[in-house]
Design a protein around this motif. Sequence first.
Motif, PDB file in Angstrom:
ATOM      1  N   THR A 239      41.541  35.299  29.942  1.00  0.00           N
ATOM      2  CA  THR A 239      42.909  35.822  30.083  1.00  0.00           C
ATOM      3  C   THR A 239      42.879  37.338  30.262  1.00  0.00           C
ATOM      4  OG1 THR A 239      43.674  34.040  28.652  1.00  0.00           O
ATOM      5  CG2 THR A 239      45.196  35.844  29.036  1.00  0.00           C
ATOM      6  N   GLU A 240      42.039  38.012  29.472  1.00  0.00           N
ATOM      7  CA  GLU A 240      41.938  39.471  29.611  1.00  0.00           C
ATOM      8  C   GLU A 240      41.420  39.852  30.990  1.00  0.00           C
ATOM      9  OE1 GLU A 240      39.793  41.286  26.419  1.00  0.00           O
ATOM     10  OE2 GLU A 240      41.548  41.197  25.100  1.00  0.00           O
ATOM     11  N   ALA A 241      40.441  39.091  31.476  1.00  0.00           N
ATOM     12  CA  ALA A 241      39.915  39.370  32.815  1.00  0.00           C
ATOM     13  C   ALA A 241      41.016  39.205  33.866  1.00  0.00           C
ATOM     14  CB  ALA A 241      38.737  38.443  33.110  1.00  0.00           C
ATOM     15  N   ALA A 242      41.811  38.138  33.744  1.00  0.00           N
ATOM     16  CA  ALA A 242      42.898  37.910  34.709  1.00  0.00           C
ATOM     17  C   ALA A 242      43.887  39.070  34.681  1.00  0.00           C
ATOM     18  CB  ALA A 242      43.602  36.591  34.382  1.00  0.00           C
ATOM     19  N   CYS A 243      44.214  39.537  33.478  1.00  0.00           N
ATOM     20  CA  CYS A 243      45.164  40.649  33.356  1.00  0.00           C
ATOM     21  C   CYS A 243      44.600  41.910  33.993  1.00  0.00           C
ATOM     22  CB  CYS A 243      45.482  40.914  31.886  1.00  0.00           C
ATOM     23  SG  CYS A 243      46.509  39.633  31.145  1.00  0.00           S
ATOM     24  N   ARG A 244      43.365  42.246  33.642  1.00  0.00           N
ATOM     25  CA  ARG A 244      42.806  43.515  34.107  1.00  0.00           C
ATOM     26  C   ARG A 244      42.506  43.498  35.599  1.00  0.00           C
ATOM     27  NH1 ARG A 244      42.205  46.229  29.506  1.00  0.00           N
ATOM     28  NH2 ARG A 244      41.703  45.003  27.661  1.00  0.00           N
ATOM     29  N   GLN A 245      42.112  42.344  36.131  1.00  0.00           N
ATOM     30  CA  GLN A 245      41.694  42.304  37.534  1.00  0.00           C
ATOM     31  C   GLN A 245      42.826  42.037  38.507  1.00  0.00           C
ATOM     32  OE1 GLN A 245      38.186  39.814  38.184  1.00  0.00           O
ATOM     33  NE2 GLN A 245      37.491  40.303  36.135  1.00  0.00           N
ATOM     34  N   LEU A 246      43.903  41.394  38.022  1.00  0.00           N
ATOM     35  CA  LEU A 246      44.942  41.025  38.988  1.00  0.00           C
ATOM     36  C   LEU A 246      46.366  41.255  38.499  1.00  0.00           C
ATOM     37  CD1 LEU A 246      45.346  39.642  41.810  1.00  0.00           C
ATOM     38  CD2 LEU A 246      45.697  37.534  40.551  1.00  0.00           C
ATOM     39  N   LEU A 247      46.639  40.857  37.262  1.00  0.00           N
ATOM     40  CA  LEU A 247      48.050  40.749  36.865  1.00  0.00           C
ATOM     41  C   LEU A 247      48.685  42.070  36.459  1.00  0.00           C
ATOM     42  CD1 LEU A 247      47.737  37.493  34.749  1.00  0.00           C
ATOM     43  CD2 LEU A 247      48.466  37.713  37.106  1.00  0.00           C
ATOM     44  N   VAL A 248      47.866  42.998  35.963  1.00  0.00           N
ATOM     45  CA  VAL A 248      48.424  44.205  35.348  1.00  0.00           C
ATOM     46  C   VAL A 248      47.945  45.451  36.087  1.00  0.00           C
ATOM     47  CG1 VAL A 248      48.550  45.536  33.211  1.00  0.00           C
ATOM     48  CG2 VAL A 248      48.439  43.046  33.117  1.00  0.00           C
TER      49      VAL A 248
ATOM     50  N   GLY B   3      44.822  33.911  43.832  1.00  0.00           N
ATOM     51  CA  GLY B   3      44.172  35.221  43.678  1.00  0.00           C
ATOM     52  C   GLY B   3      43.079  35.181  42.625  1.00  0.00           C
ATOM     53  N   LEU B   4      43.355  34.521  41.507  1.00  0.00           N
ATOM     54  CA  LEU B   4      42.352  34.438  40.441  1.00  0.00           C
ATOM     55  C   LEU B   4      41.144  33.627  40.887  1.00  0.00           C
ATOM     56  CD1 LEU B   4      44.689  33.983  37.336  1.00  0.00           C
ATOM     57  CD2 LEU B   4      43.415  36.028  37.989  1.00  0.00           C
ATOM     58  N   ALA B   5      41.396  32.541  41.633  1.00  0.00           N
ATOM     59  CA  ALA B   5      40.278  31.740  42.150  1.00  0.00           C
ATOM     60  C   ALA B   5      39.436  32.585  43.109  1.00  0.00           C
ATOM     61  CB  ALA B   5      40.808  30.492  42.845  1.00  0.00           C
ATOM     62  N   ASN B   6      40.099  33.376  43.961  1.00  0.00           N
ATOM     63  CA  ASN B   6      39.372  34.227  44.902  1.00  0.00           C
ATOM     64  C   ASN B   6      38.544  35.301  44.190  1.00  0.00           C
ATOM     65  OD1 ASN B   6      40.265  32.877  47.125  1.00  0.00           O
ATOM     66  ND2 ASN B   6      41.973  34.279  47.530  1.00  0.00           N
ATOM     67  N   LEU B   7      39.000  35.713  43.019  1.00  0.00           N
ATOM     68  CA  LEU B   7      38.253  36.706  42.238  1.00  0.00           C
ATOM     69  C   LEU B   7      37.081  36.056  41.496  1.00  0.00           C
ATOM     70  CD1 LEU B   7      41.144  38.834  40.709  1.00  0.00           C
ATOM     71  CD2 LEU B   7      39.396  39.642  42.297  1.00  0.00           C
ATOM     72  N   GLY B   8      36.974  34.750  41.567  1.00  0.00           N
ATOM     73  CA  GLY B   8      35.859  34.067  40.905  1.00  0.00           C
ATOM     74  C   GLY B   8      36.157  33.641  39.484  1.00  0.00           C
TER      75      GLY B   8
END
Lengths: 86, 86
Positions: free
Chosen positions: A61-70, B27-32
């Motif tokens: 979840t933290e990775a998703a936030c830092r890399q895309l969501l936030v 997007g998250l899938a594309n980020l791996g």
Amino acid sequence: MKVFVAEIEVMPRKEILDPQGKAIALGLANLGLEGVQEVRMGKHIQLQLQATDEAEAVQKTEAACRQLLVNAIMEDFTFQLHPQQG
Amino acid sequence: MKVFVAEIEVMPRKEILDPQGKAIALGLANLGLEGVQEVRMGKHIQLQLQATDEAEAVQKTEAACRQLLVNAIMEDFTFQLHPQQG
């Protein structure tokens, strides 16, 4: 693998002007709703994800936030994780 | 008069397609980032409001949701109220 649900809140940082919030405050005043002082608007994201345990779910979840969501320059995030029900 | 903070979540109804959520999942899938199954995205609104008691604060928050913040055809809302701290 277990299934978790992450409830993520992404809000504009306190130091940053929030024009959407200001527009809502103005709109509510125009509708005659009194007593509304400050409004801030952000995003709420529900993420359903598979992970071996809660620690991995937190990490994903933290990775998703830092890399895309936030956008860390303008936004803060918090989240709560709970196991998928049913 | 007391000051309350309402934390409002406005989410697309379950029956309704959520293209923003779909875009995030892609997007998250594309980020791996693997294991993300379903994503839904909505709004989080913080409302700071004055009211004589909690019942009035609830009534004002519901009015704000129904009259301005929520499109009842496409969205559901929930909120939590707590007294302003500090």
